[in-house]
Design a protein around this motif. Structure first.
Motif, PDB file in Angstrom:
ATOM      1  N   ARG A 111      -4.211   5.465   4.168  1.00 28.11           N
ATOM      2  CA  ARG A 111      -5.068   4.272   4.167  1.00 28.11           C
ATOM      3  C   ARG A 111      -5.203   3.679   2.762  1.00 28.11           C
ATOM      4  NH1 ARG A 111     -10.075   6.320   5.713  1.00 28.11           N
ATOM      5  NH2 ARG A 111     -10.384   6.766   3.511  1.00 28.11           N
ATOM      6  N   GLU A 112      -5.519   4.518   1.792  1.00 20.63           N
ATOM      7  CA  GLU A 112      -5.785   4.006   0.443  1.00 20.63           C
ATOM      8  C   GLU A 112      -4.534   3.443  -0.226  1.00 20.63           C
ATOM      9  OE1 GLU A 112      -8.745   3.545  -0.464  1.00 20.63           O
ATOM     10  OE2 GLU A 112      -9.904   4.957   0.715  1.00 20.63           O
ATOM     11  N   VAL A 113      -3.421   4.137  -0.101  1.00 18.37           N
ATOM     12  CA  VAL A 113      -2.195   3.653  -0.737  1.00 18.37           C
ATOM     13  C   VAL A 113      -1.713   2.365  -0.060  1.00 18.37           C
ATOM     14  CG1 VAL A 113       0.216   4.210  -1.271  1.00 18.37           C
ATOM     15  CG2 VAL A 113      -1.561   5.942  -1.592  1.00 18.37           C
ATOM     16  N   LEU A 114      -1.755   2.307   1.271  1.00 13.78           N
ATOM     17  CA  LEU A 114      -1.341   1.082   1.966  1.00 13.78           C
ATOM     18  C   LEU A 114      -2.290  -0.084   1.682  1.00 13.78           C
ATOM     19  CD1 LEU A 114      -0.162   2.477   5.416  1.00 13.78           C
ATOM     20  CD2 LEU A 114       1.250   1.449   3.630  1.00 13.78           C
ATOM     21  N   CYS A 115      -3.583   0.169   1.652  1.00 12.92           N
ATOM     22  CA  CYS A 115      -4.542  -0.905   1.344  1.00 12.92           C
ATOM     23  C   CYS A 115      -4.329  -1.441  -0.071  1.00 12.92           C
ATOM     24  CB  CYS A 115      -5.984  -0.419   1.511  1.00 12.92           C
ATOM     25  SG  CYS A 115      -6.509  -0.324   3.231  1.00 12.92           S
ATOM     26  N   ASN A 116      -4.089  -0.551  -1.019  1.00 15.95           N
ATOM     27  CA  ASN A 116      -3.836  -1.007  -2.388  1.00 15.95           C
ATOM     28  C   ASN A 116      -2.558  -1.838  -2.466  1.00 15.95           C
ATOM     29  OD1 ASN A 116      -6.159   0.093  -3.451  1.00 15.95           O
ATOM     30  ND2 ASN A 116      -5.168   1.932  -4.213  1.00 15.95           N
ATOM     31  N   ALA A 117      -1.535  -1.432  -1.727  1.00 15.72           N
ATOM     32  CA  ALA A 117      -0.287  -2.198  -1.712  1.00 15.72           C
ATOM     33  C   ALA A 117      -0.522  -3.591  -1.124  1.00 15.72           C
ATOM     34  CB  ALA A 117       0.787  -1.447  -0.923  1.00 15.72           C
ATOM     35  N   TRP A 118      -1.267  -3.655  -0.028  1.00 22.96           N
ATOM     36  CA  TRP A 118      -1.544  -4.957   0.583  1.00 22.96           C
ATOM     37  C   TRP A 118      -2.398  -5.817  -0.344  1.00 22.96           C
ATOM     38  CZ3 TRP A 118       0.752  -8.047   3.482  1.00 22.96           C
ATOM     39  CH2 TRP A 118       0.097  -9.148   4.042  1.00 22.96           C
ATOM     40  N   ASP A 119      -3.379  -5.211  -1.008  1.00 23.94           N
ATOM     41  CA  ASP A 119      -4.194  -5.962  -1.968  1.00 23.94           C
ATOM     42  C   ASP A 119      -3.341  -6.540  -3.094  1.00 23.94           C
ATOM     43  OD1 ASP A 119      -6.529  -5.516  -0.555  1.00 23.94           O
ATOM     44  OD2 ASP A 119      -7.209  -3.867  -1.829  1.00 23.94           O
ATOM     45  N   ALA A 120      -2.311  -5.807  -3.511  1.00 20.90           N
ATOM     46  CA  ALA A 120      -1.406  -6.303  -4.543  1.00 20.90           C
ATOM     47  C   ALA A 120      -0.652  -7.539  -4.043  1.00 20.90           C
ATOM     48  CB  ALA A 120      -0.414  -5.216  -4.973  1.00 20.90           C
ATOM     49  N   HIS A 121      -0.293  -7.544  -2.766  1.00 17.70           N
ATOM     50  CA  HIS A 121       0.386  -8.708  -2.189  1.00 17.70           C
ATOM     51  C   HIS A 121      -0.564  -9.899  -2.103  1.00 17.70           C
ATOM     52  CE1 HIS A 121       4.348  -7.147  -0.364  1.00 17.70           C
ATOM     53  NE2 HIS A 121       3.994  -6.399  -1.401  1.00 17.70           N
ATOM     54  N   ILE A 122      -1.817  -9.632  -1.738  1.00 16.74           N
ATOM     55  CA  ILE A 122      -2.815 -10.715  -1.689  1.00 16.74           C
ATOM     56  C   ILE A 122      -2.987 -11.324  -3.082  1.00 16.74           C
ATOM     57  CG2 ILE A 122      -5.271 -11.230  -1.363  1.00 16.74           C
ATOM     58  CD1 ILE A 122      -5.231  -9.099   0.906  1.00 16.74           C
ATOM     59  N   GLU A 123      -3.141 -10.459  -4.099  1.00 14.19           N
ATOM     60  CA  GLU A 123      -3.333 -10.925  -5.468  1.00 14.19           C
ATOM     61  C   GLU A 123      -2.150 -11.757  -5.961  1.00 14.19           C
ATOM     62  OE1 GLU A 123      -4.197  -9.180  -9.965  1.00 14.19           O
ATOM     63  OE2 GLU A 123      -3.645  -7.798  -8.361  1.00 14.19           O
ATOM     64  N   ALA A 124      -0.945 -11.384  -5.548  1.00 12.55           N
ATOM     65  CA  ALA A 124       0.274 -12.083  -5.996  1.00 12.55           C
ATOM     66  C   ALA A 124       0.677 -13.229  -5.066  1.00 12.55           C
ATOM     67  CB  ALA A 124       1.424 -11.084  -6.113  1.00 12.55           C
ATOM     68  N   ASN A 125      -0.148 -13.530  -4.062  1.00  7.66           N
ATOM     69  CA  ASN A 125       0.183 -14.566  -3.076  1.00  7.66           C
ATOM     70  C   ASN A 125       1.494 -14.281  -2.370  1.00  7.66           C
ATOM     71  OD1 ASN A 125      -1.906 -16.354  -2.743  1.00  7.66           O
ATOM     72  ND2 ASN A 125      -1.301 -17.630  -4.475  1.00  7.66           N
ATOM     73  N   LYS A 126       1.718 -13.018  -1.994  1.00  8.27           N
ATOM     74  CA  LYS A 126       2.952 -12.616  -1.318  1.00  8.27           C
ATOM     75  C   LYS A 126       2.659 -11.995   0.049  1.00  8.27           C
ATOM     76  CE  LYS A 126       5.898 -11.869  -5.316  1.00  8.27           C
ATOM     77  NZ  LYS A 126       6.814 -10.936  -5.983  1.00  8.27           N
ATOM     78  N   THR A 127       1.693 -12.548   0.772  1.00 12.68           N
ATOM     79  CA  THR A 127       1.335 -11.978   2.069  1.00 12.68           C
ATOM     80  C   THR A 127       2.415 -12.192   3.121  1.00 12.68           C
ATOM     81  OG1 THR A 127       0.067 -13.981   2.595  1.00 12.68           O
ATOM     82  CG2 THR A 127      -1.154 -12.106   1.662  1.00 12.68           C
ATOM     83  N   GLY A 172       6.081  -5.205  -9.067  1.00 13.02           N
ATOM     84  CA  GLY A 172       5.441  -4.444  -8.005  1.00 13.02           C
ATOM     85  C   GLY A 172       5.076  -3.051  -8.443  1.00 13.02           C
ATOM     86  N   LEU A 173       4.730  -2.239  -7.451  1.00 15.23           N
ATOM     87  CA  LEU A 173       4.297  -0.867  -7.706  1.00 15.23           C
ATOM     88  C   LEU A 173       4.788   0.019  -6.566  1.00 15.23           C
ATOM     89  CD1 LEU A 173       2.155   0.397  -9.866  1.00 15.23           C
ATOM     90  CD2 LEU A 173       0.829   0.760  -7.809  1.00 15.23           C
ATOM     91  N   GLN A 174       5.184   1.224  -6.899  1.00  9.87           N
ATOM     92  CA  GLN A 174       5.606   2.210  -5.897  1.00  9.87           C
ATOM     93  C   GLN A 174       4.840   3.503  -6.141  1.00  9.87           C
ATOM     94  OE1 GLN A 174       9.844   2.932  -4.769  1.00  9.87           O
ATOM     95  NE2 GLN A 174       9.474   4.850  -5.842  1.00  9.87           N
ATOM     96  N   VAL A 175       4.345   4.078  -5.045  1.00  8.32           N
ATOM     97  CA  VAL A 175       3.686   5.383  -5.093  1.00  8.32           C
ATOM     98  C   VAL A 175       4.517   6.332  -4.247  1.00  8.32           C
ATOM     99  CG1 VAL A 175       1.584   6.667  -4.545  1.00  8.32           C
ATOM    100  CG2 VAL A 175       1.415   4.313  -5.383  1.00  8.32           C
TER     101      VAL A 175
END
Length: 188
Positions: free
Chosen positions: A49-65, A168-171
């Protein structure tokens, strides 16, 4: 989603008396071990949950939804890759290395805000890897829940940096074979 308001949790005001003294949090290895291992009742769900939510938040911040996040579970590794902005080297420590500090505290579009989610992999494993592609530099970091270089406290060690054109970011988190099915279920 705004999770917290700086003043909403205040329950008391004392009129009169002396100067109020702040509480703090101990900066020792034992405390970090307790915090990392007992924060979540379902460690696998927390990691996913946390890693996927952070990844999605990064897309929101970068306007890449409109761009999908990459998630894979192969060769004993859960890998979550976003295509957001990445994290500059000088912000890795404040973001990943400080419990309770968050860049999303006052962001009404992001999930979280308590500065705990990116540390969730420590609830499952003692080590994980983060790769950040930011401003033309790709940097690989080793995240350790108990680092000898940090006297048993969590530590972040940059492994290598190189030029890149990506962002981007990878975990990457090692997954025990016995837990692979649980991870698949939680991801779905």
């Amino acid at each position: 989603m705004l999770v917290t308001d700086e003043q909403s949790h205040i329950t008391h005001a004392v009129i009169g008396g002396g100067q109020t003294m702040d509480f703090g949090i101990s900066n020792n290895a034992e405390f970090f071990q307790i915090l990392s291992s007992s924060l979540y009742s379902d460690q696998i769900l927390a990691v996913v949950r946390e890693v996927l939510c952070n990844a999605w938040d990064a897309h929101i911040e970068a306007n890449k939804t409109d761009v999908p996040i990459t998630v894979s579970l192969a060769d004993g590794q859960l890998v979550v890759r976003d295509y957001g902005l990445g994290i500059p080297h000088d912000l890795i420590q404040p973001i990943y290395g400080v419990y309770g500090q968050s860049t999303k505290r006052l962001d009404g579009k992001a999930t979280g805000g308590f500065g705990l989610g990116c540390k969730a992999p420590f609830a499952y494993k003692d080590h994980f890897e983060v790769i950040s592609w930011n401003q033309g530099i790709k940097t690989i970091y080793a995240m350790s829940r108990s680092s000898s270089e940090a006297n048993g406290k969590p530590g972040i060690t940059p492994i290598v940096s190189m030029p890149t054109e990506e962002s981007g970011l990878q975990v990457k988190i090692a997954v025990d074979f016995i837990d692979k099915g649980k991870f698949i279920t939680k991801i779905k």
